[in-house]
Scaffold this motif. Structure first.
Motif, PDB file in Angstrom:
ATOM      1  N   ALA A 174      55.507  52.162 -97.039  1.00 41.70           N
ATOM      2  CA  ALA A 174      56.880  51.994 -96.565  1.00 41.70           C
ATOM      3  C   ALA A 174      57.821  52.966 -97.262  1.00 41.70           C
ATOM      4  N   ASP A 175      57.633  53.123 -98.578  1.00 40.15           N
ATOM      5  CA  ASP A 175      58.492  54.057 -99.318  1.00 40.15           C
ATOM      6  C   ASP A 175      58.266  55.496 -98.847  1.00 40.15           C
ATOM      7  N   LEU A 176      57.024  55.898 -98.647  1.00 39.61           N
ATOM      8  CA  LEU A 176      56.725  57.260 -98.208  1.00 39.61           C
ATOM      9  C   LEU A 176      57.253  57.509 -96.795  1.00 39.61           C
ATOM     10  N   ALA A 177      57.141  56.502 -95.937  1.00 36.40           N
ATOM     11  CA  ALA A 177      57.641  56.659 -94.565  1.00 36.40           C
ATOM     12  C   ALA A 177      59.150  56.824 -94.547  1.00 36.40           C
ATOM     13  N   ALA A 178      59.846  56.039 -95.363  1.00 38.42           N
ATOM     14  CA  ALA A 178      61.304  56.169 -95.430  1.00 38.42           C
ATOM     15  C   ALA A 178      61.699  57.550 -95.928  1.00 38.42           C
ATOM     16  N   SER A 179      60.950  58.036 -96.929  1.00 41.84           N
ATOM     17  CA  SER A 179      61.238  59.370 -97.462  1.00 41.84           C
ATOM     18  C   SER A 179      60.969  60.454 -96.417  1.00 41.84           C
ATOM     19  N   ALA A 180      60.067  60.215 -95.485  1.00 47.09           N
ATOM     20  CA  ALA A 180      59.728  61.196 -94.446  1.00 47.09           C
ATOM     21  C   ALA A 180      60.657  61.116 -93.243  1.00 47.09           C
ATOM     22  N   GLY A 181      61.647  60.190 -93.274  1.00 44.11           N
ATOM     23  CA  GLY A 181      62.627  60.093 -92.196  1.00 44.11           C
ATOM     24  C   GLY A 181      62.233  59.172 -91.085  1.00 44.11           C
ATOM     25  N   MET A 182      61.208  58.363 -91.310  1.00 45.30           N
ATOM     26  CA  MET A 182      60.788  57.412 -90.295  1.00 45.30           C
ATOM     27  C   MET A 182      61.291  56.019 -90.652  1.00 45.30           C
ATOM     28  N   SER A 183      61.308  55.154 -89.646  1.00 46.21           N
ATOM     29  CA  SER A 183      61.664  53.765 -89.893  1.00 46.21           C
ATOM     30  C   SER A 183      60.477  53.091 -90.586  1.00 46.21           C
ATOM     31  N   ALA A 184      60.743  52.300 -91.651  1.00 45.60           N
ATOM     32  CA  ALA A 184      59.676  51.673 -92.446  1.00 45.60           C
ATOM     33  C   ALA A 184      59.852  50.167 -92.455  1.00 45.60           C
ATOM     34  N   VAL A 185      58.751  49.466 -92.166  1.00 47.52           N
ATOM     35  CA  VAL A 185      58.748  47.993 -92.196  1.00 47.52           C
ATOM     36  C   VAL A 185      57.708  47.549 -93.231  1.00 47.52           C
ATOM     37  N   PHE A 186      58.165  46.745 -94.193  1.00 53.63           N
ATOM     38  CA  PHE A 186      57.285  46.244 -95.257  1.00 53.63           C
ATOM     39  C   PHE A 186      56.361  45.179 -94.677  1.00 53.63           C
ATOM     40  N   LEU A 187      55.058  45.322 -94.949  1.00 51.10           N
ATOM     41  CA  LEU A 187      54.063  44.467 -94.308  1.00 51.10           C
ATOM     42  C   LEU A 187      54.046  43.047 -94.849  1.00 51.10           C
ATOM     43  N   TYR A 188      54.259  42.863 -96.191  1.00 56.72           N
ATOM     44  CA  TYR A 188      54.074  41.552 -96.818  1.00 56.72           C
ATOM     45  C   TYR A 188      55.297  40.677 -96.663  1.00 56.72           C
ATOM     46  N   SER A 189      55.046  39.368 -96.615  1.00 62.84           N
ATOM     47  CA  SER A 189      56.120  38.377 -96.565  1.00 62.84           C
ATOM     48  C   SER A 189      56.085  37.523 -97.820  1.00 62.84           C
TER      49      SER A 189
END
Length: 670
Positions: free
Chosen positions: A162-177
């Motif tokens: 999620a952190d890497l995706a956000a840094s790459a300019g994509m929308s990031a959704v954290f998998l764990y609840s």
């Protein structure tokens, strides 16, 4: 490295490790577990987290919680249990729903291969999603950049993705609840409790091993060390902690070929010392069975054996005979029994005089049984049965190192063993002069000094001595100390020989025959009582009475034993004849059994000495004028002693003789 000790009541230590947005969820739910766990959130990952865990030593966590590649990395590099956070089906569905709101093209990235259940879930609901996976942190960055280049709008994945995706300019959704994090924490608590229980069990077993006197090692199925106590590690000169996991024979190659091949015992030598090695099975519920080896030093086994023998020996120091066992109806034996009862009430030293076989020890035991010391030891030793050096150590004991071969820890002598009981010194005339002086001190001071020691030990004993010799003659010959004689001869009992009490012969023979019959099953039914035994001996009365019995009661016992053996054989033959021919005439008793008949001819066959040289024997038994004179004097002295209730001073004053003359005349009687 051994597990450090801890307080079992202490809360389990749980570390939640993360370097991504997973850490925020840890903080959100940490408050729910503060009552049940000592929780620490560690903002480190991979190798830094490994160093952090190893650096704390005794404060190491019981369980570590981590997710994704960080958790997989820690699981293979730390010795504590690692609980991996796993997304639930609800987590996946909810995360994908959110991602679809943020972009048309969605990718689901997981650590390792995409689980089959996730693939089935996506296929079942017809969700259009790109699946990807990664193995390491470096691999994760490449996966995210590749997805961006493929036009992916939103990425669902663990914290690192999620952190890497956000840094790459994509929308990031954290998998764990929060639910998946709580599930991981609950699992961690269960693992921690189980680990602590196992740790407590292992520490107790290790404590047990360390306190065993023998060396112990547990081996797995391949012969590798699973556990070893310090005792064996010291014997093998190795480090017990570093031995775990290594083959025992690699650590101690000298043991090769000397260990038991199967369950049982064997002997081996380690660094010059001999050991008894026992091999037994080591059962295991979740692995192949192993082996337990115990090493017991042979000297310890020998010492234990000596200790057990010594204890058994002490238990054997007891009197077997009682006053009722002294058989005899003659006046002389009645006087003996009266003296035994009288002297049993006193603690004074007693000297028992009598020929061999007259029952001196039986009298001593009877006196002990009637005394206040009957609940304590009756210790008997024959002073003529041991060499001088051995007799000294047996009587007085010795300290450790007193002489070559002295037992470690020393040994208590028989005088000490007889404490509060009775010490019977048989054949006292045979005691060497060098020991007579030491015995005299024991009688005077009631204390004993062991060989090699200077410290006396107080003893409370009653001494009863016996001899078949005239001690006054030994004094004159210089082989016996006069002062010891007077210390021993305070109370005295003279046992008459069997030839001087012919009226006791038949009662003694009957009693001895009954005793022999009780040991012979073939005679038990034939000789149920004294009447039956008396009838058996009826034909042998004359030859038995006319024999002088130089061996006294002991010799009579030997002859009666021969009669019992012959009688048993006669009974067996009679029973066989009766079975073969029921019409055979036989002299039968009331119950139909054949009465055994012993004749003079049978006795002559089994005891020829009774009939040998009767004239020479008669000549020998005839007393000379001097012998008859001594006999009369002795009878007069015994009568005076009886009249004066054993008061020697009164007897000497009445007869006008000294104490030495008194006992010299008694002992000189034929």
């Amino acid at each position: 490295m051994s597990t450090p000790p801890f307080d079992p009541t202490q809360r389990p230590r749980i570390w939640a490790v993360s370097i991504s947005r997973l850490r925020d969820l840890f903080f959100d739910i940490a408050g729910e577990y503060v009552e049940r766990a000592d929780l620490r959130i560690v903002a480190r990952g991979f190798e830094d987290a490994v160093h952090e865990i190893d650096a704390v030593g005794a404060g190491r966590p019981d369980v570590v919680i981590a997710g994704g590649s960080n958790g997989a990395y820690l699981k293979t590099r730390v010795s504590v249990p690692v609980v991996l956070i796993g997304p639930t089906g609800f987590d996946v569905m909810h995360a994908l729903t959110r991602a679809r709101r943020d972009g048309a093209k969605v990718a689901l990235v997981t650590h390792g291969d995409t689980p089959d259940e996730v693939r089935r879930f996506i296929a079942a609901y017809g969700i259009d999603v790109t699946l990807a996976s990664y193995q390491s942190a470096q691999d994760a960055e490449s996966v995210v950049l590749d997805l961006r280049d493929r036009g992916i709008d939103a990425v669902v994945g663990p914290g690192l993705i999620a952190d890497l995706a956000a840094s790459a300019g994509m929308s990031a959704v954290f998998l764990y609840s929060r639910a998946s994090i709580r599930a991981a924490f609950d699992t961690a608590l269960e693992v921690a409790q189980a680990t602590r229980r196992e740790t407590v069990r292992r520490q107790r077993l290790d404590n047990l091993l360390q306190h065993l006197r023998d060396g112990v090692v547990a081996l797995d199925a391949q012969g590798r060390v699973e556990a070893m106590n310090r005792r064996l590690a010291d014997v093998l000169a190795i480090d017990a902690a570093q031995a775990v996991g290594r083959a025992l024979l690699d650590l101690a190659p000298d043991l090769a070929g000397s260990l038991p091949d199967s369950d049982g015992d064997a002997f081996c030598t380690v660094r010059g010392a001999s050991y008894v090695v026992h091999r037994g099975p080591l059962a295991s519920s979740n692995s192949a069975p192993g082996t337990v080896l115990t090493f017991q030093e042979s000297r310890a086994v020998e010492k234990l054996d000596r200790t057990l023998r010594a204890r058994q020996r002490v238990q054997q120091f007891s009197a077997r005979y009682q006053l009722a066992d002294i058989v005899g109806v003659s006046d002389s034996m009645e006087r003996v029994r009266a003296l035994v009862q009288r002297y049993a009430r006193s603690d004074a030293t007693v000297l028992i005089l009598g020929e061999s076989g007259t029952g001196k020890e039986m009298v001593a035991q009877s006196m002990h049984q009637l005394s206040v010391r009957r609940d304590f030891a009756f210790v008997a030793i024959n002073c003529g049965a041991f060499p001088e050096a051995l007799l000294e150590s047996e009587l007085f004991g010795y300290e450790e190192g007193a002489f070559t071969g002295a037992r470690k820890g020393g040994k208590a002598g028989l005088i000490e063993v007889a404490h509060r009981g009775t010490l019977f010194l048989d054949e006292i005339a045979e005691m060497p002069l060098s020991l007579q002086s030491r015995l005299l001190r024991v009688l005077q001071e009631r204390e004993v000094v062991r060989l090699g020691s200077t410290e006396p030990t107080r003893v409370d004993i009653r001494v009863v001595a016996a001899t078949h010799r005239a001690l006054t003659e030994s004094i004159e010959a210089g082989s016996f100390r006069a002062d010891l004689y007077y210390r021993l001869n305070i109370l005295s009992i003279a046992l008459p020989p069997l030839r001087e009490r012919p009226s006791d012969l038949l009662p003694l023979a009957v009693e001895l025959l009954l005793q022999a019959a009780s040991r012979e099953p073939r005679l038990t039914a034939r000789l149920p009582d004294a009447g039956a035994a008396r009838r058996v001996l009826a034909h042998l009365g004359e030859p038995l009475k006319h024999y002088t019995w130089p061996g006294n009661v002991r010799e009579l016992q030997n002859v009666i034993e021969r009669i019992a053996v012959e009688l048993a054989e006669m009974n067996a033959n009679a029973d066989a004849d009766a079975d073969a021919d029921t019409d055979t005439d036989a002299d039968s008793n009331s119950n139909g059994a054949t009465k055994p008949v012993l004749t003079r001819e049978v006795l002559r066959t089994i005891a020829p000495e009774i009939f040998a040289q009767p004239h020479a024997r008669a000549k020998k038994t005839a007393l000379t004028l001097r012998e008859r004179s001594r006999h009369v004097e002795a009878d007069e002295i015994r009568a005076a002693l009886t009249a004066c209730d054993g008061d020697r001073d009164a007897v000497c004053q009445a007869l006008g003789i000294s104490k030495t003359t008194l006992w010299r005349k008694l002992n000189a009687a034929p």
